[in-house]
Motif scaffolding. Sequence first.
Motif, PDB file in Angstrom:
ATOM      1  N   UNK A   1       0.769  -1.277   0.064  1.00  0.00           N
ATOM      2  CA  UNK A   1      -0.075  -0.141   0.048  1.00  0.00           C
ATOM      3  C   UNK A   1       0.853   1.281   0.087  1.00  0.00           C
ATOM      4  N   UNK A   2       0.581   2.266  -0.585  1.00  0.00           N
ATOM      5  CA  UNK A   2       1.194   3.537  -0.704  1.00  0.00           C
ATOM      6  C   UNK A   2       0.361   4.427   0.010  1.00  0.00           C
ATOM      7  N   UNK A   3       1.109   5.477   0.904  1.00  0.00           N
ATOM      8  CA  UNK A   3       0.210   6.160   1.763  1.00  0.00           C
ATOM      9  C   UNK A   3       1.015   7.887   1.288  1.00  0.00           C
ATOM     10  N   UNK A   4      -0.190   8.763   1.097  1.00  0.00           N
ATOM     11  CA  UNK A   4       0.158  10.276   0.817  1.00  0.00           C
ATOM     12  C   UNK A   4      -0.640  10.993   1.796  1.00  0.00           C
ATOM     13  N   UNK A   5       0.303  11.625   2.644  1.00  0.00           N
ATOM     14  CA  UNK A   5       0.106  12.655   3.711  1.00  0.00           C
ATOM     15  C   UNK A   5      -0.370  13.907   3.108  1.00  0.00           C
ATOM     16  N   UNK A   6      -1.181  14.500   3.656  1.00  0.00           N
ATOM     17  CA  UNK A   6      -1.317  16.201   3.253  1.00  0.00           C
ATOM     18  C   UNK A   6      -2.068  16.885   4.656  1.00  0.00           C
ATOM     19  N   UNK A  22      -4.016   9.395   2.542  1.00  0.00           N
ATOM     20  CA  UNK A  22      -4.915   8.373   1.656  1.00  0.00           C
ATOM     21  C   UNK A  22      -3.927   7.501   1.387  1.00  0.00           C
ATOM     22  N   UNK A  23      -4.705   6.052   1.197  1.00  0.00           N
ATOM     23  CA  UNK A  23      -3.974   5.088   1.006  1.00  0.00           C
ATOM     24  C   UNK A  23      -4.375   4.630  -0.571  1.00  0.00           C
ATOM     25  N   UNK A  24      -3.325   4.009  -1.188  1.00  0.00           N
ATOM     26  CA  UNK A  24      -3.538   3.454  -2.478  1.00  0.00           C
ATOM     27  C   UNK A  24      -2.834   2.274  -2.595  1.00  0.00           C
ATOM     28  N   UNK A  25      -3.504   1.344  -3.435  1.00  0.00           N
ATOM     29  CA  UNK A  25      -2.989  -0.061  -3.948  1.00  0.00           C
ATOM     30  C   UNK A  25      -3.302  -1.073  -2.958  1.00  0.00           C
ATOM     31  N   UNK A  26      -3.727  -0.788  -1.677  1.00  0.00           N
ATOM     32  CA  UNK A  26      -3.996  -1.958  -0.903  1.00  0.00           C
ATOM     33  C   UNK A  26      -5.417  -2.104  -0.354  1.00  0.00           C
ATOM     34  N   UNK A  27      -5.773  -3.093   0.506  1.00  0.00           N
ATOM     35  CA  UNK A  27      -6.962  -3.199   0.965  1.00  0.00           C
ATOM     36  C   UNK A  27      -7.037  -2.350   2.585  1.00  0.00           C
ATOM     37  N   UNK A  28      -7.446  -1.255   2.371  1.00  0.00           N
ATOM     38  CA  UNK A  28      -7.169  -0.264   3.426  1.00  0.00           C
ATOM     39  C   UNK A  28      -7.710  -1.004   4.774  1.00  0.00           C
ATOM     40  N   UNK A  29      -8.673  -1.472   4.892  1.00  0.00           N
ATOM     41  CA  UNK A  29      -9.375  -1.986   6.111  1.00  0.00           C
ATOM     42  C   UNK A  29      -8.439  -3.142   6.670  1.00  0.00           C
ATOM     43  N   UNK A  49      -3.175   6.301  17.108  1.00  0.00           N
ATOM     44  CA  UNK A  49      -3.482   5.136  16.345  1.00  0.00           C
ATOM     45  C   UNK A  49      -4.759   4.745  16.319  1.00  0.00           C
ATOM     46  N   UNK A  50      -5.220   3.998  15.420  1.00  0.00           N
ATOM     47  CA  UNK A  50      -6.500   3.674  15.218  1.00  0.00           C
ATOM     48  C   UNK A  50      -6.575   2.291  14.697  1.00  0.00           C
ATOM     49  N   UNK A  51      -7.577   1.519  15.338  1.00  0.00           N
ATOM     50  CA  UNK A  51      -7.490   0.109  14.902  1.00  0.00           C
ATOM     51  C   UNK A  51      -8.222  -0.170  13.576  1.00  0.00           C
ATOM     52  N   UNK A  52      -8.265  -1.306  12.895  1.00  0.00           N
ATOM     53  CA  UNK A  52      -8.785  -1.408  11.530  1.00  0.00           C
ATOM     54  C   UNK A  52     -10.177  -1.033  11.430  1.00  0.00           C
ATOM     55  N   UNK A  74     -14.227   3.689   3.467  1.00  0.00           N
ATOM     56  CA  UNK A  74     -14.777   3.966   2.388  1.00  0.00           C
ATOM     57  C   UNK A  74     -13.975   4.883   1.181  1.00  0.00           C
ATOM     58  N   UNK A  75     -13.282   5.709   1.799  1.00  0.00           N
ATOM     59  CA  UNK A  75     -12.669   6.330   1.374  1.00  0.00           C
ATOM     60  C   UNK A  75     -10.731   6.173   1.281  1.00  0.00           C
ATOM     61  N   UNK A  76     -10.900   5.287   1.890  1.00  0.00           N
ATOM     62  CA  UNK A  76      -9.271   4.844   2.299  1.00  0.00           C
ATOM     63  C   UNK A  76      -8.323   5.893   2.865  1.00  0.00           C
ATOM     64  N   UNK A  77      -9.017   6.590   3.780  1.00  0.00           N
ATOM     65  CA  UNK A  77      -8.118   7.857   4.306  1.00  0.00           C
ATOM     66  C   UNK A  77      -8.244   7.716   5.838  1.00  0.00           C
ATOM     67  N   UNK A  78      -7.157   8.129   6.337  1.00  0.00           N
ATOM     68  CA  UNK A  78      -7.093   8.511   7.970  1.00  0.00           C
ATOM     69  C   UNK A  78      -6.586   9.955   8.061  1.00  0.00           C
ATOM     70  N   UNK A  79      -7.539  10.162   9.086  1.00  0.00           N
ATOM     71  CA  UNK A  79      -7.251  11.868   9.631  1.00  0.00           C
ATOM     72  C   UNK A  79      -6.596  12.202  10.874  1.00  0.00           C
ATOM     73  N   UNK A  80      -6.199  13.209  11.084  1.00  0.00           N
ATOM     74  CA  UNK A  80      -5.696  13.476  12.350  1.00  0.00           C
ATOM     75  C   UNK A  80      -6.170  15.109  12.564  1.00  0.00           C
ATOM     76  N   UNK A  81      -7.078  15.284  13.216  1.00  0.00           N
ATOM     77  CA  UNK A  81      -7.473  16.592  13.816  1.00  0.00           C
ATOM     78  C   UNK A  81      -6.928  17.133  14.909  1.00  0.00           C
TER      79      UNK A  81
END
Length: 126
Positions: A1-6, A22-29, A49-52, A74-81
């Motif tokens: 999986x490839x990860x792109x932070x912004x 955002x995660x690309x190329x893997x099964x995010x969950x 950290x956050x579980x599956x 659903x969006x293959x994305x993890x957030x940090x507020x």
Amino acid sequence: VQLQASGGGLVQAGDSLRLSCAAFGGTFDTYAMGWFRQAPGKERELVAGISRSGGSTYYADSVSGRFTISRDNAKNTVYLQMNSLKPEDTSVYYCAADKLMSTTVIFTNRNRYDYWGQGTQVTVSS
């Protein structure tokens, strides 16, 4: 999986930022996700950290009550507020993925995480 932070940037103390990864190329969950940070001359540390499933979260003491990690599988994305930012939060922030069978476990050891994003700079001025 490839990860792109912004989402990093330069803000003043007390401000908020939201980082996205955002995660690309893997099964995010199938991955637990973590946000790490590394300041110059310091070790890379897990801040959240956050579980599956998203049902379990972990926060370092230094950010507990100010930062919130979440994920949208659903969006293959993890957030940090990040709220109430402090100058000591200044770091490069990295997202990382840990492939796990368990849907509830989060590991805090950075050596567990196999995939890393490129990092995004957060600078908090006083």
